[in-house]
Write a protein that holds these residues in place. Structure first.
Motif, PDB file in Angstrom:
ATOM      1  N   GLY A 125       0.803  -1.226   0.000  1.00 46.74           N
ATOM      2  CA  GLY A 125       0.000   0.000   0.000  1.00 46.74           C
ATOM      3  C   GLY A 125       0.829   1.265   0.000  1.00 46.74           C
ATOM      4  O   GLY A 125       0.322   2.348  -0.332  1.00 46.74           O
ATOM      5  N   LEU A 126       2.115   1.164   0.369  1.00 44.95           N
ATOM      6  CA  LEU A 126       2.981   2.345   0.342  1.00 44.95           C
ATOM      7  C   LEU A 126       3.088   2.913  -1.069  1.00 44.95           C
ATOM      8  O   LEU A 126       3.274   4.121  -1.243  1.00 44.95           O
ATOM      9  N   ALA A 127       2.963   2.045  -2.072  1.00 40.83           N
ATOM     10  CA  ALA A 127       3.053   2.493  -3.465  1.00 40.83           C
ATOM     11  C   ALA A 127       1.854   3.314  -3.886  1.00 40.83           C
ATOM     12  O   ALA A 127       1.887   3.948  -4.953  1.00 40.83           O
ATOM     13  N   ASP A 128       0.795   3.323  -3.082  1.00 36.09           N
ATOM     14  CA  ASP A 128      -0.391   4.128  -3.375  1.00 36.09           C
ATOM     15  C   ASP A 128      -0.477   5.368  -2.504  1.00 36.09           C
ATOM     16  O   ASP A 128      -1.406   6.156  -2.637  1.00 36.09           O
ATOM     17  N   HIS A 129       0.480   5.557  -1.582  1.00 36.28           N
ATOM     18  CA  HIS A 129       0.460   6.714  -0.687  1.00 36.28           C
ATOM     19  C   HIS A 129       1.620   7.668  -0.930  1.00 36.28           C
ATOM     20  O   HIS A 129       1.572   8.813  -0.495  1.00 36.28           O
ATOM     21  N   PHE A 130       2.664   7.202  -1.588  1.00 35.47           N
ATOM     22  CA  PHE A 130       3.846   8.022  -1.844  1.00 35.47           C
ATOM     23  C   PHE A 130       4.214   7.926  -3.323  1.00 35.47           C
ATOM     24  O   PHE A 130       3.811   6.977  -4.003  1.00 35.47           O
ATOM     25  N   PRO A 131       4.962   8.905  -3.823  1.00 34.38           N
ATOM     26  CA  PRO A 131       5.409   8.810  -5.224  1.00 34.38           C
ATOM     27  C   PRO A 131       6.140   7.493  -5.462  1.00 34.38           C
ATOM     28  O   PRO A 131       7.039   7.124  -4.699  1.00 34.38           O
ATOM     29  N   ARG A 132       5.747   6.797  -6.503  1.00 33.12           N
ATOM     30  CA  ARG A 132       6.257   5.441  -6.698  1.00 33.12           C
ATOM     31  C   ARG A 132       7.747   5.412  -6.996  1.00 33.12           C
ATOM     32  O   ARG A 132       8.453   4.479  -6.609  1.00 33.12           O
ATOM     33  N   ARG A 133       8.243   6.406  -7.667  1.00 30.49           N
ATOM     34  CA  ARG A 133       9.688   6.502  -7.907  1.00 30.49           C
ATOM     35  C   ARG A 133      10.424   6.593  -6.581  1.00 30.49           C
ATOM     36  O   ARG A 133      11.454   5.932  -6.384  1.00 30.49           O
TER      37      ARG A 133
ATOM     38  N   VAL B 279       9.402   5.558  -3.601  1.00 33.48           N
ATOM     39  CA  VAL B 279       9.286   4.281  -2.886  1.00 33.48           C
ATOM     40  C   VAL B 279      10.363   3.314  -3.364  1.00 33.48           C
ATOM     41  O   VAL B 279      11.032   2.654  -2.559  1.00 33.48           O
ATOM     42  N   MET B 280      10.567   3.234  -4.670  1.00 30.74           N
ATOM     43  CA  MET B 280      11.554   2.304  -5.213  1.00 30.74           C
ATOM     44  C   MET B 280      12.972   2.684  -4.797  1.00 30.74           C
ATOM     45  O   MET B 280      13.768   1.825  -4.405  1.00 30.74           O
ATOM     46  N   ILE B 281      13.293   3.974  -4.855  1.00 33.17           N
ATOM     47  CA  ILE B 281      14.650   4.403  -4.517  1.00 33.17           C
ATOM     48  C   ILE B 281      14.941   4.166  -3.040  1.00 33.17           C
ATOM     49  O   ILE B 281      16.006   3.659  -2.669  1.00 33.17           O
ATOM     50  N   VAL B 282      13.991   4.513  -2.178  1.00 34.57           N
ATOM     51  CA  VAL B 282      14.187   4.318  -0.735  1.00 34.57           C
ATOM     52  C   VAL B 282      14.346   2.837  -0.406  1.00 34.57           C
ATOM     53  O   VAL B 282      15.212   2.445   0.386  1.00 34.57           O
ATOM     54  N   CYS B 283      13.520   1.991  -1.022  1.00 36.80           N
ATOM     55  CA  CYS B 283      13.628   0.547  -0.783  1.00 36.80           C
ATOM     56  C   CYS B 283      14.984   0.024  -1.225  1.00 36.80           C
ATOM     57  O   CYS B 283      15.593  -0.812  -0.546  1.00 36.80           O
TER      58      CYS B 283
ATOM     59  N   PHE C  16       8.679  -2.313  -3.222  1.00 32.30           N
ATOM     60  CA  PHE C  16       9.441  -2.000  -4.434  1.00 32.30           C
ATOM     61  C   PHE C  16       8.753  -2.606  -5.658  1.00 32.30           C
ATOM     62  O   PHE C  16       8.537  -1.925  -6.670  1.00 32.30           O
ATOM     63  N   THR C  17       8.398  -3.890  -5.576  1.00 32.89           N
ATOM     64  CA  THR C  17       7.763  -4.563  -6.709  1.00 32.89           C
ATOM     65  C   THR C  17       6.400  -3.968  -7.015  1.00 32.89           C
ATOM     66  O   THR C  17       6.037  -3.789  -8.183  1.00 32.89           O
ATOM     67  N   ALA C  18       5.642  -3.650  -5.965  1.00 34.42           N
ATOM     68  CA  ALA C  18       4.324  -3.050  -6.180  1.00 34.42           C
ATOM     69  C   ALA C  18       4.449  -1.682  -6.848  1.00 34.42           C
ATOM     70  O   ALA C  18       3.669  -1.342  -7.756  1.00 34.42           O
ATOM     71  N   ALA C  19       5.425  -0.879  -6.416  1.00 33.72           N
ATOM     72  CA  ALA C  19       5.619   0.441  -7.012  1.00 33.72           C
ATOM     73  C   ALA C  19       6.049   0.324  -8.470  1.00 33.72           C
ATOM     74  O   ALA C  19       5.583   1.078  -9.334  1.00 33.72           O
ATOM     75  N   ARG C  20       6.936  -0.635  -8.766  1.00 32.10           N
ATOM     76  CA  ARG C  20       7.389  -0.811 -10.149  1.00 32.10           C
ATOM     77  C   ARG C  20       6.244  -1.274 -11.040  1.00 32.10           C
ATOM     78  O   ARG C  20       6.065  -0.785 -12.163  1.00 32.10           O
TER      79      ARG C  20
END
Length: 423
Positions: A78-86, A88-92, A127-131
């Motif tokens: 759900g983090l991928a729907d609350h924060f910019p997905r780019r 989320v991936m970089i932080v992960c 990470f996978t969800a955001a991608r």
């Protein structure tokens, strides 16, 4: 006047897909992470066994690579729907780099190593969800299908080659050095992702972050819609046709003790999947992929039934590869799922489905292994194929009831893009 014909559907090409800079960056980041993960799995197995001299503890450490996405994936996705997905991936990626670096330290105790493994794999869920949620924004229409095919083929290729290369790397540089190299791949992945265009967070970002509540809402979204529910059923069919891969070693032992048999059997399905994905995505029209999905899902399981006859090794390899070709229907299911899910809840929805896939695969392989002890691996593979074929038939029959509206949803973006191009 003659009969009106539908305008020919335009199919994208792989050249068009790789011409998109953002996709090249997403693909490069995925490749770096996947290759690094294969190196790390080999290194961790060697490191844990060298330290503990226990096959049980080594197996426990390996099992920890499967548990986090099942236990925490639906929530953290759900983090991928609350924060910019780019972001989320970089932080992960940066957090996984730090955790993997800690694993490479000589003084890390076994218990601490298990915690680090769990947390590293757990961060892979958002990470996978955001991608997955970002890819439809990068590639539209039929280009998305080919992009998903490229990602799928890349994943299978890294699985086929990564373990061999990982073993060679560990033998040359050592276990901790291999773990440090994996940490470096996460850093490189994060740097590559900085080149992706900044996009605002989904609308849900303005809501209060409640991950458990978001998980429940995602489940209602996915399972409350007949079309999405049918597509999830297609996705989870892999629980049946991945059982043979988990039984490759005991199955190969029925032909002889040569380790080459194991490697060839394990490579058969991924190879078939790569070939099927390429043909299905490149030479089949977009609407035809959706309509063929039911038949293709049956093909992913039906060949395995032939293993009940205990065929020669070459025939078994062919049956497994043919089942891998049939699994290319997942490309069409993925595309239809993206078209039907609202962009705001895309990350949560993908996370739920992915967690179900991993849980089904893990439980299926576990049950298959236990049953193979009693009746033998050939019969278990045949039973998995028969059960999967029955489930695929039921899914295909349900699919015919909702297929029309899903086809319309998939076709709408393509029609809109053609209209915009003509203006």
């Amino acid at each position: 006047m003659g009969r009106h014909r539908r305008p020919p559907e335009r199919q994208a090409t792989y050249r068009e897909v790789f011409a998109v800079v953002e996709f090249r960056r997403l693909w490069s980041a995925q490749t770096l992470s996947s290759v690094g993960d294969q190196f790390a799995q080999v290194a961790l197995a060697v490191l844990v066994y060298d330290r503990t001299q226990s096959a049980l503890l080594t197996g426990l450490a390996y099992a920890l690579t499967y548990l986090p996405p099942i236990l925490g994936g639906p929530v953290l996705s759900g983090l991928a729907d609350h924060f910019p997905r780019r972001r989320v991936m970089i932080v992960c990626d940066l957090l996984r780099m730090l955790l993997m670096g800690l694993m490479a330290l000589r003084e890390t105790p076994f218990a601490g190593l298990c915690v680090l493994i769990f947390l590293t794999v757990l961060l892979g869920a958002p990470f996978t969800a955001a991608r997955a949620a970002l890819l439809p924004d990068v590639l539209s229409g039929d280009r998305y299908v080919l992009g998903a095919a490229v990602n799928n083929m890349t994943h299978q290729a890294t699985q086929m080659l990564g373990f061999v290369a990982g073993g060679a790397l560990v033998a040359v540089v050592g276990t901790r050095e291999a773990l440090a190299l994996n940490a470096l791949t996460f850093l490189l992945s994060a740097l590559v992702l900085t080149g992706i265009r900044r996009r605002p967070a989904p609308e849900r970002a303005h809501e209060r972050l409640r991950l458990w509540r978001g998980t429940k809402e995602g489940a209602v979204l996915v399972f409350g819609d007949p079309g999405l529910r049918s597509l999830v059923g297609f996705a989870w069919l892999c629980s049946f046709y991945t059982i043979p891969e988990g039984l490759a070693a005991p199955y190969a032992a029925t032909y002889g003790k040569d380790a080459l048999y194991v490697g060839v059997l394990m490579a058969a399905m991924p190879t078939g999947m790569v070939v099927g994905s390429f043909v299905f995505s490149r030479f089949v029209r977009p609407s035809s992929r959706i309509r063929a999905m039911g038949w293709m899902s049956m093909l992913s399981c039906a060949p395995l039934v032939g293993c009940a006859l205990a065929p020669p090794f070459e025939v078994t390899v062919l049956l497994w590869a043919l089942a891998g070709c049939g699994s290319a229907y997942q490309l069409a299911a993925n595309t239809a799922f993206v078209a039907a899910v609202p962009a705001v809840g895309r990350g949560q929805a993908f996370g739920l489905v992915q967690s179900g896939i991993l849980a089904g695969q893990g439980l299926g392989i576990l049950a298959g292994g236990a049953l193979a002890q009693v009746i033998g691996p050939e019969k278990v593979v045949a039973l998995a194929g028969a059960a999967g074929l029955a489930a695929a038939t039921a899914a295909a029959m349900a699919w015919t009831q909702v297929r029309g509206q899903v086809v319309a949803a998939v076709s709408a973006p393509a029609r809109q893009s053609r209209v915009k191009a003509s203006l």
